[in-house]
Motif scaffolding. Structure first.
Motif, PDB file in Angstrom:
ATOM      1  N   SER A 281       0.850  -1.189   0.000  1.00  0.00           N
ATOM      2  CA  SER A 281       0.000   0.000   0.000  1.00  0.00           C
ATOM      3  C   SER A 281       0.880   1.231   0.000  1.00  0.00           C
ATOM      4  CB  SER A 281      -0.900   0.015   1.236  1.00  0.00           C
ATOM      5  OG  SER A 281      -1.764  -1.085   1.220  1.00  0.00           O
ATOM      6  N   GLN A 282       0.455   2.245  -0.757  1.00  0.00           N
ATOM      7  CA  GLN A 282       1.183   3.510  -0.860  1.00  0.00           C
ATOM      8  C   GLN A 282       0.250   4.646  -0.484  1.00  0.00           C
ATOM      9  OE1 GLN A 282       4.926   2.945  -3.235  1.00  0.00           O
ATOM     10  NE2 GLN A 282       4.385   3.738  -1.319  1.00  0.00           N
ATOM     11  N   PRO A 283       0.769   5.639   0.254  1.00  0.00           N
ATOM     12  CA  PRO A 283      -0.055   6.819   0.522  1.00  0.00           C
ATOM     13  C   PRO A 283      -0.239   7.612  -0.772  1.00  0.00           C
ATOM     14  CG  PRO A 283       2.174   7.136   1.346  1.00  0.00           C
ATOM     15  CD  PRO A 283       2.097   5.723   0.842  1.00  0.00           C
ATOM     16  N   THR A 284      -1.325   8.344  -0.870  1.00  0.00           N
ATOM     17  CA  THR A 284      -1.591   9.121  -2.085  1.00  0.00           C
ATOM     18  C   THR A 284      -1.330  10.612  -1.879  1.00  0.00           C
ATOM     19  OG1 THR A 284      -3.938   9.276  -1.527  1.00  0.00           O
ATOM     20  CG2 THR A 284      -3.270   7.486  -3.002  1.00  0.00           C
ATOM     21  N   GLU A 285      -0.688  10.967  -0.768  1.00  0.00           N
ATOM     22  CA  GLU A 285      -0.377  12.385  -0.559  1.00  0.00           C
ATOM     23  C   GLU A 285       0.469  12.882  -1.717  1.00  0.00           C
ATOM     24  OE1 GLU A 285       3.457  11.746   2.360  1.00  0.00           O
ATOM     25  OE2 GLU A 285       1.438  11.566   3.186  1.00  0.00           O
ATOM     26  N   GLY A 286       0.200  14.089  -2.137  1.00  0.00           N
ATOM     27  CA  GLY A 286       0.921  14.675  -3.260  1.00  0.00           C
ATOM     28  C   GLY A 286       0.270  14.412  -4.609  1.00  0.00           C
ATOM     29  N   LEU A 287      -0.714  13.517  -4.657  1.00  0.00           N
ATOM     30  CA  LEU A 287      -1.409  13.264  -5.919  1.00  0.00           C
ATOM     31  C   LEU A 287      -2.464  14.342  -6.150  1.00  0.00           C
ATOM     32  CD1 LEU A 287      -2.119   9.410  -5.932  1.00  0.00           C
ATOM     33  CD2 LEU A 287      -0.307  10.646  -7.117  1.00  0.00           C
ATOM     34  N   PRO A 288      -2.759  14.643  -7.403  1.00  0.00           N
ATOM     35  CA  PRO A 288      -3.829  15.604  -7.689  1.00  0.00           C
ATOM     36  C   PRO A 288      -5.162  15.103  -7.142  1.00  0.00           C
ATOM     37  CG  PRO A 288      -2.590  15.037  -9.682  1.00  0.00           C
ATOM     38  CD  PRO A 288      -2.115  14.134  -8.602  1.00  0.00           C
TER      39      PRO A 288
ATOM     40  N   PHE B  23      -8.136  14.796  -8.436  1.00  0.00           N
ATOM     41  CA  PHE B  23      -8.919  13.854  -9.233  1.00  0.00           C
ATOM     42  C   PHE B  23      -8.423  12.423  -9.047  1.00  0.00           C
ATOM     43  CE2 PHE B  23      -5.455  14.576 -12.208  1.00  0.00           C
ATOM     44  CZ  PHE B  23      -5.309  13.361 -12.850  1.00  0.00           C
ATOM     45  N   ALA B  24      -7.115  12.259  -8.843  1.00  0.00           N
ATOM     46  CA  ALA B  24      -6.563  10.915  -8.647  1.00  0.00           C
ATOM     47  C   ALA B  24      -6.925  10.378  -7.266  1.00  0.00           C
ATOM     48  CB  ALA B  24      -5.051  10.938  -8.826  1.00  0.00           C
ATOM     49  N   LYS B  25      -6.866  11.237  -6.251  1.00  0.00           N
ATOM     50  CA  LYS B  25      -7.245  10.811  -4.902  1.00  0.00           C
ATOM     51  C   LYS B  25      -8.701  10.383  -4.850  1.00  0.00           C
ATOM     52  CE  LYS B  25      -3.990  13.383  -2.093  1.00  0.00           C
ATOM     53  NZ  LYS B  25      -3.844  14.355  -1.008  1.00  0.00           N
ATOM     54  N   LYS B  26      -9.551  11.046  -5.628  1.00  0.00           N
ATOM     55  CA  LYS B  26     -10.963  10.666  -5.652  1.00  0.00           C
ATOM     56  C   LYS B  26     -11.144   9.242  -6.172  1.00  0.00           C
ATOM     57  CE  LYS B  26     -13.005  15.236  -6.096  1.00  0.00           C
ATOM     58  NZ  LYS B  26     -13.733  16.171  -6.945  1.00  0.00           N
ATOM     59  N   LEU B  27     -10.260   8.822  -7.062  1.00  0.00           N
ATOM     60  CA  LEU B  27     -10.357   7.478  -7.634  1.00  0.00           C
ATOM     61  C   LEU B  27      -9.858   6.398  -6.688  1.00  0.00           C
ATOM     62  CD1 LEU B  27      -9.114   8.209 -11.248  1.00  0.00           C
ATOM     63  CD2 LEU B  27     -11.445   7.680 -10.537  1.00  0.00           C
ATOM     64  N   VAL B  28      -8.797   6.704  -5.910  1.00  0.00           N
ATOM     65  CA  VAL B  28      -8.165   5.651  -5.098  1.00  0.00           C
ATOM     66  C   VAL B  28      -8.230   5.882  -3.597  1.00  0.00           C
ATOM     67  CG1 VAL B  28      -6.622   4.871  -6.918  1.00  0.00           C
ATOM     68  CG2 VAL B  28      -5.864   6.676  -5.372  1.00  0.00           C
ATOM     69  N   GLY B  29      -8.531   7.087  -3.151  1.00  0.00           N
ATOM     70  CA  GLY B  29      -8.597   7.350  -1.715  1.00  0.00           C
ATOM     71  C   GLY B  29      -7.269   7.826  -1.151  1.00  0.00           C
ATOM     72  N   SER B  30      -7.117   7.724   0.156  1.00  0.00           N
ATOM     73  CA  SER B  30      -5.918   8.235   0.817  1.00  0.00           C
ATOM     74  C   SER B  30      -4.740   7.272   0.731  1.00  0.00           C
ATOM     75  CB  SER B  30      -6.207   8.543   2.288  1.00  0.00           C
ATOM     76  OG  SER B  30      -6.571   7.347   2.957  1.00  0.00           O
ATOM     77  N   GLU B  31      -5.038   6.052   0.307  1.00  0.00           N
ATOM     78  CA  GLU B  31      -4.000   5.028   0.176  1.00  0.00           C
ATOM     79  C   GLU B  31      -4.383   4.135  -0.995  1.00  0.00           C
ATOM     80  OE1 GLU B  31      -1.727   3.297   3.781  1.00  0.00           O
ATOM     81  OE2 GLU B  31      -3.363   1.898   3.373  1.00  0.00           O
ATOM     82  N   VAL B  32      -3.399   3.637  -1.715  1.00  0.00           N
ATOM     83  CA  VAL B  32      -3.682   2.771  -2.851  1.00  0.00           C
ATOM     84  C   VAL B  32      -3.006   1.416  -2.617  1.00  0.00           C
ATOM     85  CG1 VAL B  32      -1.745   3.696  -4.206  1.00  0.00           C
ATOM     86  CG2 VAL B  32      -3.611   2.550  -5.360  1.00  0.00           C
TER      87      VAL B  32
END
Length: 161
Positions: free
Chosen positions: A59-66, A68-77
């Protein structure tokens, strides 16, 4: 459509040493740490040519992602990476994000010249979301580049031991 990404990682070591490193569960776990995985599980089965199977679930954190991308995957992918190495020199790679419409499929090829080994990673990134697929593929490509640079740094340190 898909986006192709090609990266070369150069190691000052013979091909057999680089192949052994890539087949080592401890090395793969170090790479997970180096890429800031928040959790991970690494499984390595078989030996080269047997074939060797590597599976990494992380699992990877999504901090720093735009946004629209966070909306697709959440706070972690969550990511699942499967590799099948049919020889020391060739591995097939398949990366998925479970439950999300996309994948990365490609190869890792090791070549040696004068005791220096180059790992060429070629990945085709495919995202099946209308209108934003290209943007997401570019974003995944940038993240893949960062991950491979972290893997390379970990590999250089590993081989220097």
């Amino acid at each position: 459509m898909s986006t192709r990404i090609v990266k070369e990682l150069v190691y000052e070591a013979p091909l057999s040493d680089v192949a052994a490193m890539l087949a080592d569960q401890s090395f793969r776990e170090e790479v997970c740490v180096a890429t800031r995985a928040t959790k991970y599980a690494v499984t390595v089965k078989g030996v080269h040519g047997d074939p060797l199977e590597v599976r990494i679930e992380y699992s990877q954190p999504t901090e720093g992602l735009p946004g629209f991308a966070k909306k697709l995957v959440g706070s972690e992918v969550d990511i699942v990476q499967s590799e099948t190495w049919t020889s020391l020199e060739h591995g097939d790679i398949h990366v998925t994000i479970p439950g999300k419409p996309g994948e990365m499929v490609g190869t890792a090829v090791l070549t040696e010249a004068d005791g220096v080994t180059t790992e060429t990673v070629t990945m085709d990134v495919t995202v099946k979301i209308p209108l934003v697929a290209g943007k997401i593929e570019d974003l995944i490509g940038k993240n893949l580049g960062r991950a491979l640079r972290a893997e390379h740094r970990a590999g250089v340190a590993w081989l220097a031991r």
